[in-house]
Write a protein that holds these residues in place. Structure first.
Motif, PDB file in Angstrom:
ATOM      1  N   TYR A  41       0.877  -1.615   0.227  1.00  0.00           N
ATOM      2  CA  TYR A  41      -0.492   0.277  -0.120  1.00  0.00           C
ATOM      3  C   TYR A  41       0.492   0.961   0.052  1.00  0.00           C
ATOM      4  O   TYR A  41       2.097   1.320   0.806  1.00  0.00           O
ATOM      5  CB  TYR A  41      -0.948   0.601   0.985  1.00  0.00           C
ATOM      6  CG  TYR A  41      -1.726  -0.987   0.763  1.00  0.00           C
ATOM      7  CD1 TYR A  41      -2.876  -1.243  -0.209  1.00  0.00           C
ATOM      8  CD2 TYR A  41      -2.046  -2.027   1.758  1.00  0.00           C
ATOM      9  CE1 TYR A  41      -3.742  -1.838  -0.124  1.00  0.00           C
ATOM     10  CE2 TYR A  41      -2.405  -2.717   2.272  1.00  0.00           C
ATOM     11  CZ  TYR A  41      -4.117  -3.163   0.983  1.00  0.00           C
ATOM     12  OH  TYR A  41      -4.840  -3.444   1.105  1.00  0.00           O
ATOM     13  N   SER A  68      -3.515   1.544  -3.305  1.00  0.00           N
ATOM     14  CA  SER A  68      -3.813   2.599  -2.782  1.00  0.00           C
ATOM     15  C   SER A  68      -4.549   1.919  -1.789  1.00  0.00           C
ATOM     16  O   SER A  68      -5.149   0.942  -1.539  1.00  0.00           O
ATOM     17  CB  SER A  68      -4.533   3.936  -3.630  1.00  0.00           C
ATOM     18  OG  SER A  68      -5.665   2.442  -3.707  1.00  0.00           O
ATOM     19  N   PRO A  69      -4.272   2.433  -0.323  1.00  0.00           N
ATOM     20  CA  PRO A  69      -4.989   1.877   1.146  1.00  0.00           C
ATOM     21  C   PRO A  69      -7.038   1.815   0.715  1.00  0.00           C
ATOM     22  O   PRO A  69      -6.675   1.219   1.592  1.00  0.00           O
ATOM     23  CB  PRO A  69      -5.164   3.464   2.030  1.00  0.00           C
ATOM     24  CG  PRO A  69      -4.084   3.944   1.096  1.00  0.00           C
ATOM     25  CD  PRO A  69      -3.830   4.093  -0.277  1.00  0.00           C
ATOM     26  N   ASP A  70      -7.061   1.942  -0.573  1.00  0.00           N
ATOM     27  CA  ASP A  70      -8.787   2.200  -0.352  1.00  0.00           C
ATOM     28  C   ASP A  70      -9.235   0.482  -1.284  1.00  0.00           C
ATOM     29  O   ASP A  70      -9.844   0.752  -1.744  1.00  0.00           O
ATOM     30  CB  ASP A  70      -9.529   3.276  -1.006  1.00  0.00           C
ATOM     31  CG  ASP A  70      -9.338   3.509  -1.810  1.00  0.00           C
ATOM     32  OD1 ASP A  70      -7.578   3.026  -2.719  1.00  0.00           O
ATOM     33  OD2 ASP A  70      -9.756   4.462  -2.848  1.00  0.00           O
ATOM     34  N   LEU A 224      -3.979   9.794   6.398  1.00  0.00           N
ATOM     35  CA  LEU A 224      -4.708   9.030   5.864  1.00  0.00           C
ATOM     36  C   LEU A 224      -6.131   9.070   6.467  1.00  0.00           C
ATOM     37  O   LEU A 224      -7.227   9.151   5.848  1.00  0.00           O
ATOM     38  CB  LEU A 224      -4.265   7.250   6.281  1.00  0.00           C
ATOM     39  CG  LEU A 224      -2.961   7.185   5.854  1.00  0.00           C
ATOM     40  CD1 LEU A 224      -1.889   5.903   5.940  1.00  0.00           C
ATOM     41  CD2 LEU A 224      -2.749   7.110   4.122  1.00  0.00           C
ATOM     42  N   TYR A 225      -6.289   8.932   7.896  1.00  0.00           N
ATOM     43  CA  TYR A 225      -7.383   9.054   8.054  1.00  0.00           C
ATOM     44  C   TYR A 225      -8.576  10.628   7.110  1.00  0.00           C
ATOM     45  O   TYR A 225      -9.672  10.637   7.625  1.00  0.00           O
ATOM     46  CB  TYR A 225      -7.441   9.676   9.532  1.00  0.00           C
ATOM     47  CG  TYR A 225      -8.386   9.821  10.878  1.00  0.00           C
ATOM     48  CD1 TYR A 225      -9.223   8.924  10.737  1.00  0.00           C
ATOM     49  CD2 TYR A 225      -9.067  11.345  10.694  1.00  0.00           C
ATOM     50  CE1 TYR A 225     -10.459   9.185  11.690  1.00  0.00           C
ATOM     51  CE2 TYR A 225      -9.457  11.093  11.728  1.00  0.00           C
ATOM     52  CZ  TYR A 225     -10.970  10.188  11.982  1.00  0.00           C
ATOM     53  OH  TYR A 225     -12.157  10.603  12.886  1.00  0.00           O
ATOM     54  N   TYR A 229      -9.597   7.351   5.457  1.00  0.00           N
ATOM     55  CA  TYR A 229      -9.493   5.960   4.636  1.00  0.00           C
ATOM     56  C   TYR A 229     -10.424   5.214   6.541  1.00  0.00           C
ATOM     57  O   TYR A 229      -9.392   6.334   7.106  1.00  0.00           O
ATOM     58  CB  TYR A 229      -8.064   5.628   4.639  1.00  0.00           C
ATOM     59  CG  TYR A 229      -7.353   5.836   3.490  1.00  0.00           C
ATOM     60  CD1 TYR A 229      -7.992   5.453   2.344  1.00  0.00           C
ATOM     61  CD2 TYR A 229      -6.563   6.568   3.124  1.00  0.00           C
ATOM     62  CE1 TYR A 229      -7.857   5.373   0.978  1.00  0.00           C
ATOM     63  CE2 TYR A 229      -5.811   7.279   1.601  1.00  0.00           C
ATOM     64  CZ  TYR A 229      -6.629   6.726   0.540  1.00  0.00           C
ATOM     65  OH  TYR A 229      -6.300   6.637  -0.647  1.00  0.00           O
ATOM     66  N   HIS A 230     -10.790   4.829   5.916  1.00  0.00           N
ATOM     67  CA  HIS A 230     -11.247   4.201   8.189  1.00  0.00           C
ATOM     68  C   HIS A 230     -11.497   2.875   8.185  1.00  0.00           C
ATOM     69  O   HIS A 230     -10.136   1.953   7.364  1.00  0.00           O
ATOM     70  CB  HIS A 230     -13.436   4.498   7.323  1.00  0.00           C
ATOM     71  CG  HIS A 230     -13.403   3.742   6.419  1.00  0.00           C
ATOM     72  ND1 HIS A 230     -13.760   1.849   6.906  1.00  0.00           N
ATOM     73  CD2 HIS A 230     -13.995   3.743   5.727  1.00  0.00           C
ATOM     74  CE1 HIS A 230     -14.425   1.828   5.193  1.00  0.00           C
ATOM     75  NE2 HIS A 230     -14.541   2.676   4.452  1.00  0.00           N
ATOM     76  N   MET A 233     -11.357  -0.611   6.038  1.00  0.00           N
ATOM     77  CA  MET A 233     -11.049  -0.790   4.971  1.00  0.00           C
ATOM     78  C   MET A 233      -9.669  -1.865   5.636  1.00  0.00           C
ATOM     79  O   MET A 233      -8.945  -2.114   5.998  1.00  0.00           O
ATOM     80  CB  MET A 233     -10.109  -0.193   4.539  1.00  0.00           C
ATOM     81  CG  MET A 233     -10.893   0.958   3.504  1.00  0.00           C
ATOM     82  SD  MET A 233      -9.617   2.563   3.296  1.00  0.00           S
ATOM     83  CE  MET A 233     -11.687   3.393   2.164  1.00  0.00           C
ATOM     84  N   SER A 235      -6.327  -1.898   4.890  1.00  0.00           N
ATOM     85  CA  SER A 235      -5.484  -1.871   4.710  1.00  0.00           C
ATOM     86  C   SER A 235      -4.752  -0.802   6.282  1.00  0.00           C
ATOM     87  O   SER A 235      -3.851  -1.253   6.543  1.00  0.00           O
ATOM     88  CB  SER A 235      -5.084  -0.428   3.363  1.00  0.00           C
ATOM     89  OG  SER A 235      -5.744   0.490   3.765  1.00  0.00           O
ATOM     90  N   MET A 236      -6.592  -0.766   6.755  1.00  0.00           N
ATOM     91  CA  MET A 236      -6.213  -0.162   7.844  1.00  0.00           C
ATOM     92  C   MET A 236      -6.400  -0.088   9.231  1.00  0.00           C
ATOM     93  O   MET A 236      -6.743  -0.784  10.443  1.00  0.00           O
ATOM     94  CB  MET A 236      -7.173   1.252   7.960  1.00  0.00           C
ATOM     95  CG  MET A 236      -7.294   2.520   6.969  1.00  0.00           C
ATOM     96  SD  MET A 236      -5.665   3.094   7.470  1.00  0.00           S
ATOM     97  CE  MET A 236      -4.558   2.382   5.761  1.00  0.00           C
TER      98      MET A 236
END
Length: 311
Positions: A41, A68-70, A224-225, A229-230, A233, A235-236
């Motif tokens: 990511y 990407s993180p999403d 990111l927050y 991005y939550h 997800m 990645s999170m």
């Protein structure tokens, strides 16, 4: 048929896998494939201890910063891409070196681990079961595939739903599908396992988290927050990231976040050891903390004794 040779550097977090991989690649004319499910990511650098340009020392690395993180990145995606890079690197006369600590992903890439299309998340199933609580969903899985249910935690909603999905789309239990696989490695793989005394490892993990904080981990996750991005997800859910959401939402103290990251990292290291010891034929090496080059040379000597990867 001659099997493609691969080196795999594994071990718990904070043990020196990145450095070992680079040194082996320099010695053996290799390229590195990341075996970490979170270093794919972009923008998640500090918390994943992502290899830096300086640490790469000119060695080519693959599967770093590719999503990407999403974006969702499944085990099947990883399997396909690792196998592609193993073939590509070998075809060019170089040695593929997988470096990472995500055991399931590495096993899926190297072994006869097959997936049906149903193992990929489908929105239709999420929608179908959206009103089920985790407990209700787990009870449903128990009724159709008790063995799979025994291997999962009822709060692991994604995997519980996936097992249900497999049964509904194929008529087969996920556990039966796994049992049919022979668990044979498809490559001539040499597993280099790095280990240090447990208490020393925990000290190194705690120190690494402190360094991450000094290097700006909070700001990285806050960025990111703020981008939206939550916590739900994929990645999170990484250690070093998921712990911050309650803090940003005003529900947890700063010091508690730091301690939780350390605790989760230590627990993850324990699970990594257990997985590697049970799943792979590993050649374990005690890391010389005073002179890491000694450990590198021990690995090189053993590889040469087995006539592995000689140029």
């Amino acid at each position: 048929m001659k099997m493609t040779k691969v080196i795999v550097v594994i071990g718990p977090t904070s043990v020196g896998k990145t450095k070992m991989g680079v040194q082996l690649a320099k010695e053996l004319d290799g390229e590195i494939i990341s075996g970490d499910s979170m270093q794919i990511y972009q923008g998640m650098d500090i918390g994943t201890a992502k290899v830096t340009k300086e640490e790469m020392e000119g060695i080519v690395h693959h599967l770093i910063d590719v999503k990407s993180p999403d974006e969702i990145y499944s085990v099947k995606d990883f399997q396909d891409e690792v196998r592609y890079w193993i073939d590509d690197i070998s075809r060019r006369g170089k040695v593929p070196i997988i470096v990472g600590g995500t055991g399931l992903y590495i096993k899926a890439a190297l072994y006869d681990y097959e997936f049906s299309d149903s193992e990929i998340d489908h929105d239709v199933f999420k929608e179908k079961y959206k009103d089920f609580s985790n407990e209700q969903l787990y009870e449903h899985l128990q009724s159709i595939d008790e063995k799979s249910a025994q291997q999962l935690h009822f709060n692991n909603r994604q995997r519980v739903l996936r097992a249900i999905e497999i049964f509904e789309l194929t008529g087969q239990k996920k556990s039966d599908m796994i049992d049919k696989q022979e668990h044979v490695c498809l490559y001539d793989a040499y597993f280099v396992g790095l280990t240090i005394e447990r208490q020393k490892l925990y000290e190194r993990i705690n120190q690494r988290v402190d360094i991450m904080i000094q290097n700006g981990l909070e700001n990285e996750v806050k960025h990111l927050y703020d981008l939206g991005y939550h916590r739900h997800m994929q990645s999170m859910k990484a250690i070093g990231y998921k712990e911050w959401f309650d803090y940003f939402d005003g529900e947890k103290e700063y010091e508690d976040v730091i301690e939780l990251i350390k605790k989760n990292s230590r627990n993850y290291a324990k699970r990594q050891y257990t997985w590697f010891k049970n799943q792979f034929d590993v050649h374990w090496y005690d890391v010389d903390l005073n002179c890491f080059d000694n450990t590198v040379q021990d690995v090189i000597e053993d590889i040469e004794k087995l006539n592995h990867f000689l140029r």
